[in-house]
Design a protein around this motif. Structure first.
Motif, PDB file in Angstrom:
ATOM      1  N   ASN A 224      27.878  58.348  28.986  1.00  0.00           N
ATOM      2  CA  ASN A 224      28.776  57.493  29.253  1.00  0.00           C
ATOM      3  C   ASN A 224      29.670  56.979  28.042  1.00  0.00           C
ATOM      4  OD1 ASN A 224      27.628  57.270  32.148  1.00  0.00           O
ATOM      5  ND2 ASN A 224      26.205  56.007  31.130  1.00  0.00           N
ATOM      6  N   ALA A 225      30.784  56.511  28.475  1.00  0.00           N
ATOM      7  CA  ALA A 225      31.544  55.902  27.290  1.00  0.00           C
ATOM      8  C   ALA A 225      30.736  54.717  26.494  1.00  0.00           C
ATOM      9  CB  ALA A 225      32.889  55.280  27.843  1.00  0.00           C
ATOM     10  N   ASN A 226      30.918  54.642  25.206  1.00  0.00           N
ATOM     11  CA  ASN A 226      30.103  53.513  24.299  1.00  0.00           C
ATOM     12  C   ASN A 226      28.717  53.888  24.215  1.00  0.00           C
ATOM     13  OD1 ASN A 226      32.444  52.099  24.732  1.00  0.00           O
ATOM     14  ND2 ASN A 226      31.923  51.131  26.474  1.00  0.00           N
ATOM     15  N   ASP A 227      28.361  54.939  24.607  1.00  0.00           N
ATOM     16  CA  ASP A 227      27.050  55.513  24.349  1.00  0.00           C
ATOM     17  C   ASP A 227      26.768  55.976  22.915  1.00  0.00           C
ATOM     18  OD1 ASP A 227      25.892  55.316  26.779  1.00  0.00           O
ATOM     19  OD2 ASP A 227      25.836  57.453  27.118  1.00  0.00           O
ATOM     20  N   PRO A 228      25.770  55.462  22.134  1.00  0.00           N
ATOM     21  CA  PRO A 228      25.827  55.643  20.607  1.00  0.00           C
ATOM     22  C   PRO A 228      25.581  56.944  20.403  1.00  0.00           C
ATOM     23  CG  PRO A 228      23.793  54.353  21.482  1.00  0.00           C
ATOM     24  CD  PRO A 228      24.632  54.627  22.520  1.00  0.00           C
ATOM     25  N   ILE A 229      26.028  57.394  19.413  1.00  0.00           N
ATOM     26  CA  ILE A 229      25.651  58.943  18.698  1.00  0.00           C
ATOM     27  C   ILE A 229      24.970  58.603  17.285  1.00  0.00           C
ATOM     28  CG2 ILE A 229      26.952  60.561  17.544  1.00  0.00           C
ATOM     29  CD1 ILE A 229      29.154  60.508  19.573  1.00  0.00           C
ATOM     30  N   TYR A 230      24.081  59.167  17.113  1.00  0.00           N
ATOM     31  CA  TYR A 230      23.020  58.807  15.991  1.00  0.00           C
ATOM     32  C   TYR A 230      23.035  60.056  15.029  1.00  0.00           C
ATOM     33  CZ  TYR A 230      21.039  55.142  18.936  1.00  0.00           C
ATOM     34  OH  TYR A 230      21.047  54.124  19.733  1.00  0.00           O
ATOM     35  N   THR A 231      23.701  59.732  13.753  1.00  0.00           N
ATOM     36  CA  THR A 231      23.893  60.777  12.766  1.00  0.00           C
ATOM     37  C   THR A 231      22.553  60.400  11.607  1.00  0.00           C
ATOM     38  OG1 THR A 231      25.460  59.576  11.892  1.00  0.00           O
ATOM     39  CG2 THR A 231      26.301  61.502  13.189  1.00  0.00           C
TER      40      THR A 231
ATOM     41  N   LEU B  45      32.978  66.878  23.213  1.00  0.00           N
ATOM     42  CA  LEU B  45      32.791  65.266  23.406  1.00  0.00           C
ATOM     43  C   LEU B  45      34.069  64.563  22.678  1.00  0.00           C
ATOM     44  CD1 LEU B  45      29.272  64.870  22.115  1.00  0.00           C
ATOM     45  CD2 LEU B  45      30.112  65.532  24.567  1.00  0.00           C
ATOM     46  N   ASP B  46      34.426  63.553  23.434  1.00  0.00           N
ATOM     47  CA  ASP B  46      35.558  62.585  23.000  1.00  0.00           C
ATOM     48  C   ASP B  46      34.614  61.524  22.029  1.00  0.00           C
ATOM     49  OD1 ASP B  46      37.662  63.639  23.707  1.00  0.00           O
ATOM     50  OD2 ASP B  46      37.502  62.685  25.868  1.00  0.00           O
ATOM     51  N   VAL B  47      34.910  61.257  20.817  1.00  0.00           N
ATOM     52  CA  VAL B  47      34.091  60.525  20.032  1.00  0.00           C
ATOM     53  C   VAL B  47      35.073  59.433  19.224  1.00  0.00           C
ATOM     54  CG1 VAL B  47      32.765  60.830  17.849  1.00  0.00           C
ATOM     55  CG2 VAL B  47      32.642  62.539  19.768  1.00  0.00           C
ATOM     56  N   ARG B  48      34.580  58.120  18.913  1.00  0.00           N
ATOM     57  CA  ARG B  48      35.253  57.415  18.300  1.00  0.00           C
ATOM     58  C   ARG B  48      34.710  56.748  17.268  1.00  0.00           C
ATOM     59  NH1 ARG B  48      36.377  54.241  23.422  1.00  0.00           N
ATOM     60  NH2 ARG B  48      34.302  53.047  23.680  1.00  0.00           N
ATOM     61  N   LEU B  49      35.116  56.253  16.306  1.00  0.00           N
ATOM     62  CA  LEU B  49      34.652  55.492  15.054  1.00  0.00           C
ATOM     63  C   LEU B  49      34.508  53.949  15.716  1.00  0.00           C
ATOM     64  CD1 LEU B  49      34.017  55.621  11.898  1.00  0.00           C
ATOM     65  CD2 LEU B  49      36.138  54.841  11.867  1.00  0.00           C
ATOM     66  N   ILE B  50      33.242  53.428  15.363  1.00  0.00           N
ATOM     67  CA  ILE B  50      32.867  51.888  15.715  1.00  0.00           C
ATOM     68  C   ILE B  50      32.826  51.113  14.397  1.00  0.00           C
ATOM     69  CG2 ILE B  50      31.563  52.601  17.571  1.00  0.00           C
ATOM     70  CD1 ILE B  50      29.127  52.316  16.252  1.00  0.00           C
ATOM     71  N   SER B  51      33.472  51.503  13.278  1.00  0.00           N
ATOM     72  CA  SER B  51      33.505  50.409  12.132  1.00  0.00           C
ATOM     73  C   SER B  51      34.612  50.632  11.406  1.00  0.00           C
ATOM     74  CB  SER B  51      32.185  50.914  11.139  1.00  0.00           C
ATOM     75  OG  SER B  51      32.060  52.086  10.655  1.00  0.00           O
ATOM     76  N   SER B  52      35.398  49.749  10.820  1.00  0.00           N
ATOM     77  CA  SER B  52      36.719  49.638  10.136  1.00  0.00           C
ATOM     78  C   SER B  52      36.583  50.802   9.078  1.00  0.00           C
ATOM     79  CB  SER B  52      37.139  48.533  10.146  1.00  0.00           C
ATOM     80  OG  SER B  52      36.230  47.837   9.123  1.00  0.00           O
ATOM     81  N   GLY B  53      35.763  50.408   8.380  1.00  0.00           N
ATOM     82  CA  GLY B  53      35.464  51.554   7.196  1.00  0.00           C
ATOM     83  C   GLY B  53      34.186  52.509   7.492  1.00  0.00           C
ATOM     84  N   PHE B  54      34.400  53.730   7.111  1.00  0.00           N
ATOM     85  CA  PHE B  54      33.452  54.733   7.211  1.00  0.00           C
ATOM     86  C   PHE B  54      32.917  55.590   6.286  1.00  0.00           C
ATOM     87  CE2 PHE B  54      37.450  57.043   8.259  1.00  0.00           C
ATOM     88  CZ  PHE B  54      37.103  58.283   7.813  1.00  0.00           C
ATOM     89  N   SER B  55      31.753  55.898   6.106  1.00  0.00           N
ATOM     90  CA  SER B  55      31.252  56.498   4.751  1.00  0.00           C
ATOM     91  C   SER B  55      31.191  58.112   5.187  1.00  0.00           C
ATOM     92  CB  SER B  55      29.675  56.150   4.843  1.00  0.00           C
ATOM     93  OG  SER B  55      29.100  56.413   5.553  1.00  0.00           O
ATOM     94  N   HIS B  56      31.458  58.798   6.154  1.00  0.00           N
ATOM     95  CA  HIS B  56      31.425  60.141   6.548  1.00  0.00           C
ATOM     96  C   HIS B  56      32.416  60.530   7.722  1.00  0.00           C
ATOM     97  CE1 HIS B  56      28.713  60.579  10.225  1.00  0.00           C
ATOM     98  NE2 HIS B  56      28.435  59.361   9.635  1.00  0.00           N
ATOM     99  N   ARG B  57      32.901  61.590   7.693  1.00  0.00           N
ATOM    100  CA  ARG B  57      33.547  62.173   8.887  1.00  0.00           C
ATOM    101  C   ARG B  57      32.701  63.047   9.517  1.00  0.00           C
ATOM    102  NH1 ARG B  57      38.451  65.980   8.329  1.00  0.00           N
ATOM    103  NH2 ARG B  57      38.251  65.560  10.597  1.00  0.00           N
ATOM    104  N   PHE B  58      32.952  63.045  10.673  1.00  0.00           N
ATOM    105  CA  PHE B  58      32.220  63.818  11.686  1.00  0.00           C
ATOM    106  C   PHE B  58      32.557  65.166  11.605  1.00  0.00           C
ATOM    107  CE2 PHE B  58      30.041  64.615  15.744  1.00  0.00           C
ATOM    108  CZ  PHE B  58      29.233  63.837  15.753  1.00  0.00           C
ATOM    109  N   LYS B  59      31.918  65.848  10.628  1.00  0.00           N
ATOM    110  CA  LYS B  59      32.322  67.224  10.473  1.00  0.00           C
ATOM    111  C   LYS B  59      31.597  68.561  11.125  1.00  0.00           C
ATOM    112  CE  LYS B  59      34.191  68.098   6.517  1.00  0.00           C
ATOM    113  NZ  LYS B  59      35.058  68.115   5.628  1.00  0.00           N
ATOM    114  N   ARG B  60      32.180  69.646  11.245  1.00  0.00           N
ATOM    115  CA  ARG B  60      31.341  70.547  11.654  1.00  0.00           C
ATOM    116  C   ARG B  60      30.074  70.786  10.877  1.00  0.00           C
ATOM    117  NH1 ARG B  60      34.399  76.236  11.336  1.00  0.00           N
ATOM    118  NH2 ARG B  60      34.254  75.786   9.085  1.00  0.00           N
ATOM    119  N   GLY B  61      28.956  71.278  11.625  1.00  0.00           N
ATOM    120  CA  GLY B  61      27.718  71.186  10.915  1.00  0.00           C
ATOM    121  C   GLY B  61      26.841  69.924  10.886  1.00  0.00           C
ATOM    122  N   THR B  62      27.438  68.977  11.471  1.00  0.00           N
ATOM    123  CA  THR B  62      26.695  67.498  11.282  1.00  0.00           C
ATOM    124  C   THR B  62      25.861  67.649  12.606  1.00  0.00           C
ATOM    125  OG1 THR B  62      28.722  66.460  10.431  1.00  0.00           O
ATOM    126  CG2 THR B  62      27.163  65.222  11.539  1.00  0.00           C
ATOM    127  N   TYR B  63      24.513  67.208  12.403  1.00  0.00           N
ATOM    128  CA  TYR B  63      23.432  67.152  13.297  1.00  0.00           C
ATOM    129  C   TYR B  63      23.691  65.837  13.977  1.00  0.00           C
ATOM    130  CZ  TYR B  63      21.036  71.416  11.546  1.00  0.00           C
ATOM    131  OH  TYR B  63      20.784  72.449  11.295  1.00  0.00           O
TER     132      TYR B  63
END
Length: 200
Positions: A159-166, A107-125
């Protein structure tokens, strides 16, 4: 009134989860044959995978016990589907950057906030459209935009812009058996192990 599936897994009266622990695993259909003489192996990838899950509940009493007992019976064994929220306290800060299609594993993923609290890392559900996935690689860019490999294969088009829930990502499951059992001790404390698999 008829029950409309999938239904939500119940919470305790105080709003907390009934899950004490869980065993979540990805099961893949890979055929293996081995020569009894040379030990040479051959593998056949059937291209199928699903989540399997065993949930152990906290000890349940009173209304909480009644609620979970009723939930299990309302599923009518393997017929009914239900949502399971996997405990994971990571903020929802990512979305799809471009369209992806059924059976994709990247998947192509993008950050939607200027500051972020976690990286999208291997093992993330994470979940999309109430389907549960796991990242099998780190997000390719430290800046928060890039690609990530996933498992299982994408269940449907996104689709592009679909939210990803972590944050407490959700999957849809079915019971493994038509006759779930409930253990009750002499103090009327209920303990349950709920064995289920992904409803595909």
């Amino acid at each position: 009134m008829a029950i409309s599936y999938p239904i939500s897994m119940p919470l305790r009266a105080d709003g907390t989860t009934i899950i004490q622990s869980y065993d979540l695993r990805m099961v893949e259909k890979i055929g293996v044959s081995e020569s009894p003489f040379s030990y040479k192996q051959q593998f056949q990838d059937y291209n199928s995978m699903r989540w399997e899950l065993d949930i152990k509940t906290v000890p349940l009493y009173g209304e909480d016990a009644l609620n979970v007992r009723g939930f299990l019976q309302s599923l009518r064994g393997q017929l009914g589907r239900f949502y399971v929220s996997i405990p994971q306290l990571l903020a929802n800060q990512y979305e799809m950057a471009s369209a992806a299609f059924t059976n994709d594993m990247e998947l192509d993923v993008r950050l939607i906030s200027s500051g972020f609290s976690h990286r999208f890392k291997r093992g993330t559900y994470f979940s999309m459209a109430n389907r549960l996935y796991m990242a099998t690689t780190d997000l390719s860019s430290l800046g928060g935009n890039g690609s990530v490999d996933i498992t299982p294969k994408l269940r449907d088009n996104r689709n592009a812009n679909d939210p990803i829930y972590t944050y407490n990502p959700i999957g849809v499951f079915r019971l493994n058996s038509n006759d779930p059992n409930v253990s009750v001790d002499v103090t009327e404390g209920h303990s349950m192990t709920i064995s289920c698999h992904e409803a595909i």
